[in-house]
Design a protein around this motif. Structure first.
Motif, PDB file in Angstrom:
ATOM      1  N   ILE A  17      12.275 -59.744  -4.043  1.00  0.00           N
ATOM      2  CA  ILE A  17      12.226 -58.882  -3.042  1.00  0.00           C
ATOM      3  C   ILE A  17      12.041 -59.735  -1.996  1.00  0.00           C
ATOM      4  CG2 ILE A  17      10.398 -57.489  -1.850  1.00  0.00           C
ATOM      5  CD1 ILE A  17       9.503 -56.357  -4.638  1.00  0.00           C
ATOM      6  N   ALA A  18      12.617 -59.708  -0.630  1.00  0.00           N
ATOM      7  CA  ALA A  18      12.583 -60.543   0.417  1.00  0.00           C
ATOM      8  C   ALA A  18      11.839 -59.499   1.511  1.00  0.00           C
ATOM      9  CB  ALA A  18      13.821 -61.108   0.860  1.00  0.00           C
ATOM     10  N   TYR A  19      10.810 -60.061   1.968  1.00  0.00           N
ATOM     11  CA  TYR A  19      10.154 -59.315   3.184  1.00  0.00           C
ATOM     12  C   TYR A  19      10.484 -60.039   4.403  1.00  0.00           C
ATOM     13  CZ  TYR A  19       7.433 -56.356  -0.168  1.00  0.00           C
ATOM     14  OH  TYR A  19       6.977 -55.426  -0.927  1.00  0.00           O
ATOM     15  N   GLN A  20      10.993 -59.436   5.597  1.00  0.00           N
ATOM     16  CA  GLN A  20      11.361 -60.202   6.838  1.00  0.00           C
ATOM     17  C   GLN A  20      10.113 -59.782   7.584  1.00  0.00           C
ATOM     18  OE1 GLN A  20      13.876 -62.284   7.925  1.00  0.00           O
ATOM     19  NE2 GLN A  20      15.617 -61.366   6.597  1.00  0.00           N
ATOM     20  N   LEU A  21       9.075 -60.560   8.111  1.00  0.00           N
ATOM     21  CA  LEU A  21       8.113 -60.317   9.013  1.00  0.00           C
ATOM     22  C   LEU A  21       7.979 -61.334  10.198  1.00  0.00           C
ATOM     23  CD1 LEU A  21       4.999 -60.180   6.627  1.00  0.00           C
ATOM     24  CD2 LEU A  21       5.871 -58.130   7.792  1.00  0.00           C
ATOM     25  N   PRO A  22       7.824 -60.767  11.666  1.00  0.00           N
ATOM     26  CA  PRO A  22       7.688 -61.463  12.612  1.00  0.00           C
ATOM     27  C   PRO A  22       6.559 -62.553  12.577  1.00  0.00           C
ATOM     28  CG  PRO A  22       7.491 -59.223  13.373  1.00  0.00           C
ATOM     29  CD  PRO A  22       7.903 -59.250  11.833  1.00  0.00           C
ATOM     30  N   THR A  23       5.688 -62.064  12.124  1.00  0.00           N
ATOM     31  CA  THR A  23       4.440 -63.034  11.949  1.00  0.00           C
ATOM     32  C   THR A  23       3.824 -62.528  10.525  1.00  0.00           C
ATOM     33  OG1 THR A  23       2.849 -61.507  13.158  1.00  0.00           O
ATOM     34  CG2 THR A  23       3.825 -63.292  14.429  1.00  0.00           C
ATOM     35  N   PHE A  24       3.139 -63.501   9.917  1.00  0.00           N
ATOM     36  CA  PHE A  24       2.426 -63.044   8.540  1.00  0.00           C
ATOM     37  C   PHE A  24       1.075 -63.219   8.782  1.00  0.00           C
ATOM     38  CE2 PHE A  24       1.520 -64.657   3.978  1.00  0.00           C
ATOM     39  CZ  PHE A  24       1.375 -63.288   3.445  1.00  0.00           C
ATOM     40  N   LYS A  25       0.089 -62.275   8.652  1.00  0.00           N
ATOM     41  CA  LYS A  25      -1.196 -62.325   8.982  1.00  0.00           C
ATOM     42  C   LYS A  25      -2.005 -62.168   7.816  1.00  0.00           C
ATOM     43  CE  LYS A  25      -0.188 -58.481  11.249  1.00  0.00           C
ATOM     44  NZ  LYS A  25      -0.484 -57.321  11.919  1.00  0.00           N
ATOM     45  N   LEU A  26      -2.565 -63.173   7.497  1.00  0.00           N
ATOM     46  CA  LEU A  26      -3.658 -63.381   6.175  1.00  0.00           C
ATOM     47  C   LEU A  26      -4.866 -62.686   6.625  1.00  0.00           C
ATOM     48  CD1 LEU A  26      -3.484 -67.363   5.676  1.00  0.00           C
ATOM     49  CD2 LEU A  26      -2.462 -65.613   4.366  1.00  0.00           C
ATOM     50  N   ASP A  27      -5.336 -62.085   5.396  1.00  0.00           N
ATOM     51  CA  ASP A  27      -6.490 -61.047   5.153  1.00  0.00           C
ATOM     52  C   ASP A  27      -6.493 -60.047   6.410  1.00  0.00           C
ATOM     53  OD1 ASP A  27      -9.062 -60.496   4.170  1.00  0.00           O
ATOM     54  OD2 ASP A  27     -10.137 -61.919   6.027  1.00  0.00           O
ATOM     55  N   ASP A  28      -5.192 -59.485   6.391  1.00  0.00           N
ATOM     56  CA  ASP A  28      -4.819 -58.290   7.368  1.00  0.00           C
ATOM     57  C   ASP A  28      -3.737 -57.728   6.781  1.00  0.00           C
ATOM     58  OD1 ASP A  28      -5.081 -56.539   9.279  1.00  0.00           O
ATOM     59  OD2 ASP A  28      -4.950 -58.198  11.092  1.00  0.00           O
TER      60      ASP A  28
END
Ligand code: ADP
Length: 311
Positions: free
Chosen positions: A14-25
């Motif tokens: 599975i490939a998820y494209q995210l502009p930003t990866f938010k930890l603990d969110d």
């Protein structure tokens, strides 16, 4: 006769494209890509793209195992997997801010009975095989010398094996009396195997491949990423020089190279043609977004720019 590819621990990637990866969110994702993964399945797809006749085998289980089979069906890829009780795994890659964060499940644990049953399944598939390619790590539950046993079975039927694995599985094979025809480590895997840091220095590579660990292995092809490859075929040594190219995603290039090696063997290519064929396919994969995919329109132009020289 056809090629048999073996993937003992496939995955649904599975490939998820995210502009930003938010930890603990919470991260919400709309751009999702799912595909049948595992090194052996990358090899399989490239072999299909270059029109080789093949059967894909290995172990699958559960819904994700069914998903893998349906994906292969969609690609008109012939397969004959052994069904296990456990569930085939997911591997997740999160593509964010130019980085790739991966979460890799270890996968199901294979029982002794399943391990034994697969050996019989493998043996029965060998009757139609002219070359076998075995890729990736052994799943948990199977002994680290499991590939030794598969190679022993294939060698007894005189079907050559191209092995692309690393770590303990590779070491066990090289220490055993049952040798594959070809191995394709990259420099990191070779360094790990020999317990010393190697770089792309040709003299050091040549000396490294003279290690007694490689006795009895006909071909050792060390892939060097953007610098091509260094290869030993019996007592002959070659450097493969490749042109500089723009790359998109080099993940799976080693698997495409393996597809080229296997295909070169079935087509009876000479050393130079086999090494060029294998490197072109690695390069073509690096020029694509999709792992285990090549665009053959650029094949000939690249092929003609590759130089293979004896060293
Ligand atoms: P692995 O994926 O096993 O680490 P490599 O990265 O060495 O394997 O890639 C395999 C082959 O793919 C190389 O020998 C080369 O032909 C091609 N390749 C990989 N990365 C690049 C790159 N950045 N530029 C050009 N060719 C590449």
């Amino acid at each position: 006769m056809s090629i048999l590819t073996v993937t003992m621990n496939p995955s649904v990637d599975i490939a998820y494209q995210l502009p930003t990866f938010k930890l603990d969110d919470v991260n919400r994702v709309s751009n999702v890509n799912k595909s049948a993964g595992g090194k052996g399945l990358n090899v399989t797809r490239v072999l299909k793209e270059i029109d080789e006749d093949l059967t894909a085998t290995g172990l699958v289980g559960g819904d994700l195992g069914n998903y893998i089979k349906s994906q292969l069906d969609q690609g008109a890829i012939h397969h004959d997997f052994y069904q296990i009780k456990g569930n085939t795994r997911n591997c997740i890659a999160i593509l964010h801010e130019g980085m790739q964060t991966e979460i890799l499940e270890s996968g199901p644990t294979i029982s002794d009975v399943e391990g034994e049953a697969f050996k019989n399944h493998f043996e029965s598939l060998l009757k139609d095989a002219e070359v076998v390619s075995i890729s990736g790590s052994t799943p948990s539950g199977l002994a680290t010398d499991y590939y030794v046993e598969l190679i022993m079975i294939a060698n007894a039927k005189e079907v050559p094996v191209v092995l692309d694995t690393s770590g303990e599985s590779l070491r066990q094979v090289l220490l055993s009396g049952h040798k594959p025809k070809v191995i394709k480590p990259n420099v990191d895997e070779l360094s790990q195997l020999l317990g010393r840091e190697l770089d792309k220095d040709l003299n050091l590579l040549k000396e490294a491949l003279q290690d007694s660990l490689f006795n009895g292995v006909e071909w050792v092809i060390v892939s060097l990423g953007s610098e091509g490859a260094f290869a030993k075929h019996n007592d002959l040594y070659y450097k493969v020089d490749i042109p500089t190219i723009d790359i998109v995603n080099p993940v799976g290039s080693g698997d495409s190279t393996v597809a080229g090696i296997v295909s070169g063997i079935t087509r009876n290519y000479d050393d130079v043609a086999l090494l060029k064929h294998a490197n072109v396919l690695g390069m073509l994969n690096a020029q694509e977004e999709i792992t285990g995919h090549v665009n053959l329109n650029h094949y000939e132009a690249l092929f003609n720019k590759i130089q293979v020289r004896g060293v």
